[in-house]
Design an enzyme around this catalytic site. Structure first.
Site, short mmCIF file in Angstrom:
data_model
loop_
_atom_site.label_atom_id
_atom_site.label_comp_id
_atom_site.label_asym_id
_atom_site.label_seq_id
_atom_site.Cartn_x
_atom_site.Cartn_y
_atom_site.Cartn_z
N PHE A 162 74.78 49.46 32.59
CA PHE A 162 75.70 49.41 31.44
C PHE A 162 77.04 48.78 31.78
O PHE A 162 77.75 48.30 30.91
CB PHE A 162 75.93 50.84 30.89
CG PHE A 162 76.95 51.63 31.67
CD1 PHE A 162 78.31 51.47 31.44
CD2 PHE A 162 76.56 52.52 32.67
CE1 PHE A 162 79.26 52.18 32.18
CE2 PHE A 162 77.50 53.24 33.41
CZ PHE A 162 78.85 53.05 33.16
N LYS A 202 65.72 43.44 30.39
CA LYS A 202 65.76 44.81 29.85
C LYS A 202 67.17 45.31 30.12
O LYS A 202 67.48 45.83 31.19
CB LYS A 202 64.71 45.67 30.58
CG LYS A 202 64.19 46.88 29.81
CD LYS A 202 65.23 47.87 29.35
CE LYS A 202 65.81 48.72 30.43
NZ LYS A 202 66.97 49.56 29.96
N GLU A 215 70.42 50.42 27.69
CA GLU A 215 70.32 50.87 26.30
C GLU A 215 71.67 51.39 25.79
O GLU A 215 71.83 51.63 24.60
CB GLU A 215 69.22 51.92 26.15
CG GLU A 215 69.44 53.25 26.88
CD GLU A 215 69.09 53.21 28.37
OE1 GLU A 215 69.12 52.12 28.98
OE2 GLU A 215 68.83 54.30 28.93
N SER A 229 71.95 52.39 39.53
CA SER A 229 72.30 53.45 40.48
C SER A 229 71.26 53.52 41.61
O SER A 229 70.13 53.07 41.45
CB SER A 229 72.36 54.79 39.74
OG SER A 229 71.11 55.05 39.14
N CYS A 249 80.82 48.63 40.28
CA CYS A 249 80.14 48.90 41.54
C CYS A 249 81.00 48.46 42.72
O CYS A 249 80.76 48.86 43.85
CB CYS A 249 78.81 48.18 41.58
SG CYS A 249 79.01 46.41 41.48
N GLU A 305 78.88 59.20 44.40
CA GLU A 305 79.49 58.10 43.65
C GLU A 305 79.98 58.69 42.34
O GLU A 305 79.17 59.16 41.53
CB GLU A 305 78.47 56.99 43.38
CG GLU A 305 79.09 55.84 42.61
CD GLU A 305 78.09 54.75 42.19
OE1 GLU A 305 76.94 55.08 41.87
OE2 GLU A 305 78.49 53.58 42.15
#
Ligand code: NAD
Length: 502
Positions: free
Chosen positions: A156, A180, A183, A233, A288, A387
């Site tokens: 995301f 993909k 969402e 992740s 990240c 994290e």
């Protein structure tokens, strides 16, 4: 009065260069994180829908691989121009679904554009080698060919840049690409698909399929997909890598991070504090490559803490579409509460809360959280070990360079790191010693430019190839070596020996 359901937009997949309605009957809400309201429903594809997408992509891949290099390069050049011209529109879409401020969304698009520019040079990038006369009358040459149908599964936090990391090279190399996207913020992917259509990408070569675990599993298991590129992740990256490779696919899976910034006592404290605040709190810490741990060596700690505190007090937090705001909300309410939970647990476990983001007040139901600064954080505390992926900067005190380095090398992640110092020898030693894939020297977020490649070490990457740049081209192609000989006047003879060069 209009109900929320009536106002909510229904999103579609993208198939054969056109929107395609979801058929599964399953969908997920897409929030505007700045208001906390549901603004759209995204369809979640079933296994059968994924299969239909792969069929379309398979037929398209056969045609696309036959297109000339200059045709593919021309599509990329046109895509580059469209993306550049429409970057403001795309940034608004990103801000509406992700929450990051407009200027930050423009920044992610600029870094994505670099990858399209790199892919414009595909004729040069796919040049093979040729050896004339390896034996009498025999030549050998190598060629790079596309894999066929490849898939990208994206997170995301960079809804445009990460898809562009993958699709620019994948398409330019002659593959059909199935994206993909997350969402949570799926609309940027649809916008990119529309631009690629306008740029002349033939039908079926790019598909966007939305979904959750069901769609992802269908992609990982589908025999028609040759390779999967993933960013997300660490637990999911590991799952994708193991499942994808067990189904015979080439997989690169980039995972999470815990990026440490080592500040030596001789560093420019003002510069280090600016860098730490920008890299820890930019995009609400949902990067990240965000700096989440500051390792302060010797007396750098106290000076840094007060310089950072001063800068924090000037930060402007609010909706991303309001000019002047520097940090927006977090992606979901649950994530915001989870991040706030790390500040609470750090306090309970003995850290000193210098700035408590939970105290910041915001109007409305948006998923906002103020920024936090924690001092005296140590390994073993949840805020250090996990994290957090939010606007929380942990300061760890270290007695020496060696102690700070050990902390970084012992960490399970190895995505990015930085050293701040005026000592060139120390910086050079750090670059040699540190077990991390991307290193900054007085640069806090060392995301490589598109003509290098991006990738972490340890639990930050599963697979052998890094993302984009030369390694991206390598990932999306396979090489073939041809040994050729033509009838010549000297003729040929029967020889049962193993071929040798003569
Ligand atoms: P995520 O792992 O939750 O999701 C990533 C993708 O995997 C999404 O498309 C999602 O739909 C899918 N997914 C989620 N759960 C799944 C499951 N159980 N089975 C199959 N598919 C599943 O990650 P996120 O929250 O979207 O993104 C944030 C994470 O991504 C952070 O950990 C961040 O560090 C990482 N990240 C890493 C990089 C990098 O380059 N290393 C870049 C950006 C983000």
């Amino acid at each position: 009065m209009t109900s929320t359901a009536e106002k909510t937009q229904t999103l579609t997949h993208w198939l054969n260069n056109a929107p395609a309605e979801g058929q599964s009957g399953r969908s997920a809400p897409v929030y505007n994180p700045a208001t906390g309201q549901v603004q759209a429903q995204v369809p979640l594809a079933s296994r059968a829908e994924v299969d239909a997408v792969v069929q379309v992509a398979t037929a398209a891949a056969r045609r696309w691989r036959s297109s000339s290099l200059s045709t593919r390069s021309a599509v990329m050049f046109r895509f580059r121009e469209l993306l550049s011209a429409r970057r403001d529109d795309l940034a608004r879409i990103i801000t509406r679904e992700h929450g990051k401020v407009h200027s930050d969304a423009l920044g992610e698009i600029a870094r994505g554009l670099e990858n399209v520019e790199y892919a414009c040079g595909i004729p040069n990038l796919l040049r093979g080698g040729y050896s004339e006369g390896v034996s009498t009358g025999v030549d050998v040459y190598s060629i790079q060919q596309p894999l066929g149908v490849v898939a990208g599964i994206t997170p995301f936090n960079f809804p445009a840049m990460v898809p562009l990391w993958m699709l620019a090279n994948a398409l330019a190399c002659g593959n059909a690409f199935i994206l993909k996207p997350s969402e949570k913020d799926p609309s940027a992917a649809l916008f990119l698909a529309e631009l690629l259509k306008e740029a002349g990408l033939p039908d079926g070569v790019l598909s966007v399929v939305h979904g959750d675990k069901e769609a992802v599993d269908a992609l990982l298991e589908h025999p028609g997909i040759a390779a999967v590129s993933f960013v997300g992740s660490t637990p999911i990256a590991q799952y994708i890598y193991e499942k994808g490779t067990s189904h015979g696919k080439r997989v690169q899976a980039l995972g999470g991070a815990k990026n440490h910034m080592l500040v030596l006592p001789d560093a420019d404290i003002g510069m280090a504090a600016d860098a730490a605040v920008s890299a820890a709190y930019g995009s609400a810490g949902e990067r990240c490559m965000a700096i989440s741990v500051l390792v302060a060596v010797g007396d750098a700690g106290d000076k840094l803490i007060s310089a950072i505190e001063e800068r924090i007090s000037a930060l402007k937090i609010g909706p991303g579409d309001v000019a002047g705001n520097e940090m927006g909300p977090l992606i979901t309410r649950e994530h915001r509460d989870r991040v706030a939970g790390y500040v609470a647990s750090a306090q309970e476990q003995g850290a000193r809360v210098v700035v408590d983001g939970r105290e910041a007040q915001f109007e409305g139901d948006g998923f906002f959280l103020g920024v936090s600064l924690l001092d005296d954080v140590k390994p073993g505390m949840n805020a250090y070990d996990d994290e957090i992926f939010g606007p929380v900067l942990c300061v760890v005190r270290a007695g020496s360079y060696a102690e700070g380095l050990k902390l970084i090398n012992d960490n399970e992640y190895g995505n990015g790191t930085a050293i701040f110092t005026r000592d060139g020898g120390a910086a050079r030693q750090f670059q040699f010693d540190v077990e991390v894939g991307m290193v900054g020297i007085n640069v806090p977020i060392p995301v490589p430019v598109a003509y290098y490649s991006f990738g972490g070490w340890k639990a930050s990457l599963f697979g052998d190839t890094h993302m984009y740049g030369p390694e991206g081209v390598k990932f999306f192609t396979r090489s073939k070596v041809v040994t050729s000989r033509w009838p010549d006047p000297a003729g040929s003879r029967v020889d049962l020996g193993f071929p040798q060069t003569r």
